[in-house]
Scaffold this active site. Structure first.
Site, PDB file in Angstrom:
ATOM      1  N   LYS A  47       0.894  -1.177   0.135  1.00  0.00           N
ATOM      2  CA  LYS A  47      -0.162   0.078   0.115  1.00  0.00           C
ATOM      3  C   LYS A  47       1.002   1.184  -0.074  1.00  0.00           C
ATOM      4  CE  LYS A  47      -2.442   2.641   3.545  1.00  0.00           C
ATOM      5  NZ  LYS A  47      -1.216   3.223   4.169  1.00  0.00           N
ATOM      6  N   ASN A  48       1.912   1.315   1.056  1.00  0.00           N
ATOM      7  CA  ASN A  48       2.668   2.566   1.107  1.00  0.00           C
ATOM      8  C   ASN A  48       3.446   2.803  -0.128  1.00  0.00           C
ATOM      9  OD1 ASN A  48       0.983   3.393   3.130  1.00  0.00           O
ATOM     10  ND2 ASN A  48       2.435   2.854   4.632  1.00  0.00           N
ATOM     11  N   CYS A 142      -5.940  13.800  11.038  1.00  0.00           N
ATOM     12  CA  CYS A 142      -4.924  12.877  11.878  1.00  0.00           C
ATOM     13  C   CYS A 142      -5.946  12.144  12.866  1.00  0.00           C
ATOM     14  CB  CYS A 142      -4.058  13.778  12.504  1.00  0.00           C
ATOM     15  SG  CYS A 142      -3.065  14.899  11.467  1.00  0.00           S
ATOM     16  N   ARG A 147       0.066  15.376  12.846  1.00  0.00           N
ATOM     17  CA  ARG A 147       0.717  14.807  11.891  1.00  0.00           C
ATOM     18  C   ARG A 147       1.467  15.943  10.967  1.00  0.00           C
ATOM     19  NH1 ARG A 147      -1.946   9.369   9.376  1.00  0.00           N
ATOM     20  NH2 ARG A 147       0.257   9.203   8.772  1.00  0.00           N
ATOM     21  N   ASP A 332       3.504   0.501  12.129  1.00  0.00           N
ATOM     22  CA  ASP A 332       2.175   0.127  11.575  1.00  0.00           C
ATOM     23  C   ASP A 332       2.134  -1.333  12.038  1.00  0.00           C
ATOM     24  OD1 ASP A 332       2.007   2.657  10.268  1.00  0.00           O
ATOM     25  OD2 ASP A 332       3.041   1.751   8.540  1.00  0.00           O
ATOM     26  N   ARG A 424      -9.290   0.228   3.505  1.00  0.00           N
ATOM     27  CA  ARG A 424      -8.116   1.214   3.018  1.00  0.00           C
ATOM     28  C   ARG A 424      -6.891   0.568   2.479  1.00  0.00           C
ATOM     29  NH1 ARG A 424      -6.360   4.765   6.477  1.00  0.00           N
ATOM     30  NH2 ARG A 424      -4.762   5.006   4.666  1.00  0.00           N
TER      31      ARG A 424
HETATM   32  C1  EPZ Z   1       3.899   7.025   6.529  1.00  0.00           C
HETATM   33  O1  EPZ Z   1       3.311   8.168   7.186  1.00  0.00           O
HETATM   34  C2  EPZ Z   1       2.875   5.925   6.459  1.00  0.00           C
HETATM   35  N1  EPZ Z   1       1.859   6.355   5.537  1.00  0.00           N
HETATM   36  C3  EPZ Z   1       2.428   5.647   7.833  1.00  0.00           C
HETATM   37  O2  EPZ Z   1       1.472   4.263   7.690  1.00  0.00           O
HETATM   38  C4  EPZ Z   1       3.516   5.163   8.877  1.00  0.00           C
HETATM   39  O3  EPZ Z   1       2.842   4.991  10.046  1.00  0.00           O
HETATM   40  C5  EPZ Z   1       4.443   6.426   8.775  1.00  0.00           C
HETATM   41  O4  EPZ Z   1       5.033   6.494   7.461  1.00  0.00           O
HETATM   42  C6  EPZ Z   1       5.735   5.652   9.586  1.00  0.00           C
HETATM   43  O5  EPZ Z   1       6.335   4.811   9.047  1.00  0.00           O
HETATM   44  C7  EPZ Z   1       2.326   6.452   4.274  1.00  0.00           C
HETATM   45  O6  EPZ Z   1       2.972   5.976   3.893  1.00  0.00           O
HETATM   46  C8  EPZ Z   1       0.905   7.078   3.312  1.00  0.00           C
HETATM   47  P1  EPZ Z   1       6.411  10.292   8.419  1.00  0.00           P
HETATM   48  P2  EPZ Z   1       4.037   9.471   7.069  1.00  0.00           P
HETATM   49  O7  EPZ Z   1       6.593  11.456   7.815  1.00  0.00           O
HETATM   50  O8  EPZ Z   1       4.905   9.567   5.913  1.00  0.00           O
HETATM   51  C9  EPZ Z   1       7.014  13.449  11.940  1.00  0.00           C
HETATM   52  C10 EPZ Z   1      -0.424   2.930   7.639  1.00  0.00           C
HETATM   53  O9  EPZ Z   1      -1.135   2.738   8.706  1.00  0.00           O
HETATM   54  N2  EPZ Z   1       6.947  14.218  10.899  1.00  0.00           N
HETATM   55  O10 EPZ Z   1       7.369   9.101   8.361  1.00  0.00           O
HETATM   56  O11 EPZ Z   1       3.088  10.435   7.342  1.00  0.00           O
HETATM   57  C11 EPZ Z   1       5.662  12.796  12.463  1.00  0.00           C
HETATM   58  O12 EPZ Z   1       4.814  13.637  13.257  1.00  0.00           O
HETATM   59  C12 EPZ Z   1       0.182   4.409   7.875  1.00  0.00           C
HETATM   60  O13 EPZ Z   1      -0.211   2.386   7.031  1.00  0.00           O
HETATM   61  C13 EPZ Z   1       7.203  15.577  11.189  1.00  0.00           C
HETATM   62  O14 EPZ Z   1       7.662  16.003  12.335  1.00  0.00           O
HETATM   63  O15 EPZ Z   1       4.944   9.389   8.486  1.00  0.00           O
HETATM   64  C14 EPZ Z   1       6.165  11.402  12.871  1.00  0.00           C
HETATM   65  O16 EPZ Z   1       6.160  11.596  14.321  1.00  0.00           O
HETATM   66  C15 EPZ Z   1      -0.130   5.366   9.084  1.00  0.00           C
HETATM   67  N3  EPZ Z   1       7.298  16.599   9.964  1.00  0.00           N
HETATM   68  C16 EPZ Z   1       7.504  11.109  12.165  1.00  0.00           C
HETATM   69  O17 EPZ Z   1       7.860  12.373  11.581  1.00  0.00           O
HETATM   70  C17 EPZ Z   1       6.948  16.162   8.790  1.00  0.00           C
HETATM   71  O18 EPZ Z   1       6.936  17.158   8.025  1.00  0.00           O
HETATM   72  C18 EPZ Z   1       7.178  10.191  11.062  1.00  0.00           C
HETATM   73  O19 EPZ Z   1       6.391  10.622  10.019  1.00  0.00           O
HETATM   74  C19 EPZ Z   1       6.516  14.866   8.502  1.00  0.00           C
HETATM   75  C20 EPZ Z   1       6.746  14.016   9.696  1.00  0.00           C
END
Ligand code: EPZ
Length: 462
Positions: A47-48, A142, A147, A332, A424
């Protein structure tokens, strides 16, 4: 075809490409627990990876064939977005789609869809790369804490885009109509920011160096996809990625990697129910941290070339788990492993190392008898050996997967509401589980309050 049935929630009536059921339905899963799982499960495409590669396909001139595409509502919605922008989207078979973005243009017709899914933020990078400007909504809401997308914005600005955010919209414009290469250090290891910047930089002028990047398998998959369409990206899978911008991307065919989290969910399910499952179409290396933790808890995990076999007959033991960016234990998989630890002997500690608030599902598990104390990012789980069936809800995608794991091993009947979240991200989870002996059924009831579905879809995550 499943594709026709995954679109009813929040999607309005009919779309050009896909039909929905014409009225609003509430779907639930009913599970009669306590049956061990035996047999084989085929894992779908990741998916991702799919939700990054579909937006990236917008950058390609010519036909881009995507194979091993998971049939889930997130990919449906992204393909609809491209279609509304003027792409020709044609299914060759349910897992293979041809996308021709030769005639795409910006369009505000996509907004009702972009605000439903998290991964729509990848449109910022792909629109900037394709048009030198972007216009989309803020991504889906979120439901496990804040997020932010500040690292995405920082990256786009470094590449020369000016960005305005207001009234729910993100608008971006590249100075001179084309992004330029830059050196970008991510303050936080972010999957989304790494992907977005890679997409945008693929056709920027000159070299982009992105430091402190995420290393998840789907980041490597996106780099491989873009490179197979003519991009020049090196270092994906390490913590520095170098992108030498090219003028254009060309058409081609690409097959997605299997879904690490879908595989991990079935591995955890059989560890919970007992039995033996051969899980096919996986990359065992991507599952190493999950396999190691399941062995520690008491399951037997054997790896083959493109499969793993998970068996569990004896007792389950307590363990501590800390979620971290790849190659650490994936966030996840956190709700699913917490559920498994409810069945173990002794007290376990789970620490969430990625998200601020990913324990909403614990209230649902408590309805099934779980004894879990949450304090900030830590959950303390008292192993109680068994769970009891109850009516519960899927708070988000992986929370929903945890409810399925719980329902499968619980005594009695579990009814899971809000399964729109689960659909989803898990292709045909009911059919796959039934085929290995689970007593699970999807039931559909007309929704008396049609607005309810729309609200839930807007509260979507990904
Ligand atoms: C991706 O989300 C995945 N979603 C999520 O999977 C997954 O939990 C996550 O990566 C972590 O592995 C998709 O790929 C669509 P991040 P993403 O940016 O990219 C902080 C699922 O269940 N952060 O790696 O949105 C954030 O708050 C979903 O399949 C910032 O501070 O996650 C978090 O603490 C849910 N600023 C950390 O980084 C930013 O600009 C990691 O978030 C971006 C993120």
């Amino acid at each position: 075809m499943k594709l026709l049935t995954t679109l009813h929630a929040g999607m309005g009536k009919k779309t050009a490409l896909w039909q929905n059921r014409g009225s609003d339905f509430l779907d639930k899963y009913v599970i009669r627990g306590g049956k061990p799982l035996y047999g084989e499960v085929e894992i779908s495409g990741a998916k991702n990876a799919a939700v990054a590669i579909i937006p990236a396909a917008m950058m390609v001139d010519g036909v881009c064939r995507i194979e091993n595409l998971p049939q889930i509502s997130d990919t449906d919605k992204l393909l609809q977005i491209l279609s509304l922008m003027g792409a020709k989207v044609r299914f060759i078979n349910p897992g293979t789609v041809d996308v021709d973005c030769t005639s795409v243009r910006l369009s505000n017709r996509i907004f009702s869809l972009t605000k439903q899914i998290r991964a729509s933020y990848y449109l910022i990078g792909s629109m900037l790369g394709r048009f030198g400007e972007a216009c989309t909504t803020m991504p889906g809401g979120c439901n496990f804490g804040v997020r932010p997308i500040d690292q995405h914005i920082k990256g786009m600005k470094a590449l020369g885009a000016s960005i305005e955010i207001g009234r729910g919209l993100i608008q971006a414009k590249a100075a001179g109509g084309r992004l330029h290469g830059a050196r970008i250090y991510l303050d936080k290891v972010s999957v989304g920011a790494t992907i977005n910047i890679m997409i945008a930089a693929a056709t920027a002028e000159g070299m982009t160096i992105i430091e402190n990047v995420a290393r998840e398998p789907h980041i490597v998959d996106l780099a491989n996809f873009l490179n197979s369409m003519g991009a020049d990206i090196r270092g994906a899978g390490t913590d520095v990625i170098k992108v030498r911008g090219v003028q254009k991307l060309h058409g081609g065919a690409y097959s997605l990697i299997p879904d690490q989290i879908e595989a991990g969910t079935y591995m955890t399910a059989v560890a919970a129910t007992g039995g033996a499952l051969k899980i096919n179409n996986v990359i065992p290396r991507h599952l190493e941290c999950i396999s190691a933790k399941l062995r520690e808890i008491g399951a037997d995990v054997q790896e083959g070339g493109d499969f793993v076999v998970v068996r569990r007959e004896g007792a389950l033991y307590r363990a501590n788990v800390k979620t971290q960016p790849y190659p650490g234990f994936p966030t996840d998989m956190q709700p699913q492993i917490t559920t498994l630890l409810c069945l173990a002997q002794g007290t376990s500690i789970v620490t969430e190392g990625v998200w601020d608030n990913r324990y909403r599902y614990v209230n649902e598990l408590r309805k099934m008898g779980a004894e879990i104390h949450v304090s900030g990012k830590t959950a303390i789980i008292e192993g109680i050996g068994h769970l009891t069936g109850a009516p519960v809800a899927a708070c988000d995608l992986r929370a929903g997967a945890a409810m399925i794991v719980a329902g499968l091993c619980a005594e009695g009947t579990t009814v899971i509401e809000d399964v729109v979240y689960i659909e989803r991200g898990y292709q045909d989870i009911v059919g796959k589980l039934r085929a290995v002996g689970a007593d699970i059924a999807a039931i559909s009831e007309p929704d008396d309050e049609p607005d309810g579905n729309e609200n839930r879809a807007l509260d979507d995550v990904g």
